[in-house]
Enzyme design. Structure first.
Site, PDB file in Angstrom:
ATOM      1  N   LEU A 167      -0.064   6.288  -3.879  1.00  0.00           N
ATOM      2  CA  LEU A 167       0.462   4.601  -3.108  1.00  0.00           C
ATOM      3  C   LEU A 167      -0.196   3.305  -3.695  1.00  0.00           C
ATOM      4  O   LEU A 167      -1.073   3.821  -4.570  1.00  0.00           O
ATOM      5  CB  LEU A 167      -0.719   4.417  -1.333  1.00  0.00           C
ATOM      6  CG  LEU A 167      -0.725   5.927  -1.070  1.00  0.00           C
ATOM      7  CD1 LEU A 167      -0.934   6.435   0.325  1.00  0.00           C
ATOM      8  CD2 LEU A 167       1.008   5.515  -0.027  1.00  0.00           C
ATOM      9  N   ASP A 168       0.611   2.090  -3.522  1.00  0.00           N
ATOM     10  CA  ASP A 168      -0.134   1.001  -4.253  1.00  0.00           C
ATOM     11  C   ASP A 168      -1.471   1.000  -3.894  1.00  0.00           C
ATOM     12  O   ASP A 168      -1.987   1.183  -2.922  1.00  0.00           O
ATOM     13  CB  ASP A 168       0.529   0.021  -3.491  1.00  0.00           C
ATOM     14  CG  ASP A 168       2.219   0.235  -4.207  1.00  0.00           C
ATOM     15  OD1 ASP A 168       2.396   0.430  -5.208  1.00  0.00           O
ATOM     16  OD2 ASP A 168       3.036  -0.816  -3.604  1.00  0.00           O
ATOM     17  N   ARG A 169      -2.419  -0.141  -4.188  1.00  0.00           N
ATOM     18  CA  ARG A 169      -3.694  -0.542  -3.767  1.00  0.00           C
ATOM     19  C   ARG A 169      -3.480  -1.137  -2.691  1.00  0.00           C
ATOM     20  O   ARG A 169      -4.416  -0.761  -2.108  1.00  0.00           O
ATOM     21  CB  ARG A 169      -4.477  -1.670  -4.706  1.00  0.00           C
ATOM     22  CG  ARG A 169      -5.590  -1.597  -5.133  1.00  0.00           C
ATOM     23  CD  ARG A 169      -6.289  -2.687  -6.029  1.00  0.00           C
ATOM     24  NE  ARG A 169      -7.382  -2.893  -5.891  1.00  0.00           N
ATOM     25  CZ  ARG A 169      -8.197  -4.087  -7.019  1.00  0.00           C
ATOM     26  NH1 ARG A 169      -8.284  -3.857  -8.148  1.00  0.00           N
ATOM     27  NH2 ARG A 169      -9.464  -3.516  -6.914  1.00  0.00           N
TER      28      ARG A 169
END
Length: 314
Positions: A144-146
């Site tokens: 998942l993106d940050r």
């Protein structure tokens, strides 16, 4: 670095100290335990919960009113409590000997970068599994993106990781996100289809050229909206880097807080994207695994049709 689990000495126990039971009918946990252990005092049975000696489907449980369903597996450790994971940046949703499922907080990297090596979801969980056994390892199945929160899966062996990744489209049955996007969307539901490519500045963009990028398909449905923002459910038919963020920008409704992809502001102080549903076939048992986390309350309040003005983020 803060450790994800307590450092009290763990008492050694073997598999013979753990007894397994298959739940035969729906019930609450404590009542079912009383049924199982009718020969023991109620105080003794309650102590199993107090001391974290009970696990439901491999997750330690202490709540007496936990709902059991027929087919669930109970484990009772008669010698020691099961280790319990605690961390302020992520929550352990499910664990067995093959996989981990977590609810990742926003602002937390999934894995290390050239600049950041520690304090990632991977490093936190790696420390956790190694605290149980120094030889334990962990492998990322997907990222998942940050700034995206929500459900994420890890494997406990290279073989399980490869099995999930190589058969992703067959084994992952459903991945759904919710996002707060800017503006009131024109259509209540629809689909975005494009080829995604990445430029030298690491900016992902859509193209109609299949030789330039990878096919990406995102289906969306509006759950609620007002003049300023819409709450949208997103279903991924593919899983490309920044796919949802780019496709919402393509529609002219960037995700709130996502300045990289055209957002005008950040009323929630974050990129308003959350992975809230994950359904897949277990890589070993083939049992259907279904996980869902609550939609963040601020996502709901800022998109409520009768709620406060979202312009100033209140």
């Amino acid at each position: 670095m803060r450790q994800p689990s307590d450092k009290r000495p763990r008492r050694r126990f073997s598999d013979k100290d753990i007894k397994r039971f298959k739940v035969e009918h729906d019930d609450t946990l404590l009542n079912y335990l009383f049924t199982l252990f009718g020969d023991k005092s109620r105080t003794t049975v309650k102590s199993y919960l107090t001391h974290r000696q009970v696990a439901v489907n491999d997750m330690p449980v202490t709540q007496f009113d936990t709902v059991l369903h027929a087919g669930d597996e109970l484990k009772i450790n008669f010698k020691a409590g099961f280790s319990v994971f605690k961390h302020n940046r992520l929550r352990l949703v499910y664990e067995d000997e093959y996989i981990l499922v977590i609810d990742k907080g926003y602002g937390l990297l999934s894995m290390s970068t050239d600049r950041i090596k520690t304090g990632t979801a991977y490093s936190i969980l790696s420390d956790y599994v190694k605290s149980q056994n120094p030889e334990n390892k962990l492998f990322i199945v997907h990222r998942l993106d940050r700034d995206t929160s929500g459900l994420m899966m890890f494997a406990k062996s290279k073989g399980i990781q490869e099995q999930m990744q190589h058969n992703w489209h067959n084994m992952v049955l459903e991945r759904k996100y919710v996002a707060v996007v800017e503006g009131q969307m024109e259509q209540p539901e629809g689909m975005v289809r494009s080829y995604l490519a990445e430029n030298a500045a690491f900016q992902v963009y859509s193209t109609d050229n299949p030789e330039e990028g990878q096919l990406a398909i995102t289906r969306y449905k509006v759950l609620s909206s007002n003049k300023h923002f819409s709450l949208v459910e997103l279903n991924l038919a593919t899983g490309r880097k920044n796919q949802i963020r780019v496709h919402m920008h393509d529609l002219g409704h960037s995700i709130a807080g996502d300045r990289k992809y055209g957002a005008h502001g950040s009323p929630l102080g974050r990129v308003a994207l959350h992975a809230y549903k994950l359904r897949f076939a277990h890589p070993v048992t083939r049992k259907e695994m279904n996980f869902e986390t609550p939609i963040p309350p601020r996502f709901l309040s800022i998109t409520a049709s009768t709620g406060p003005s979202a312009v100033d983020g209140k």
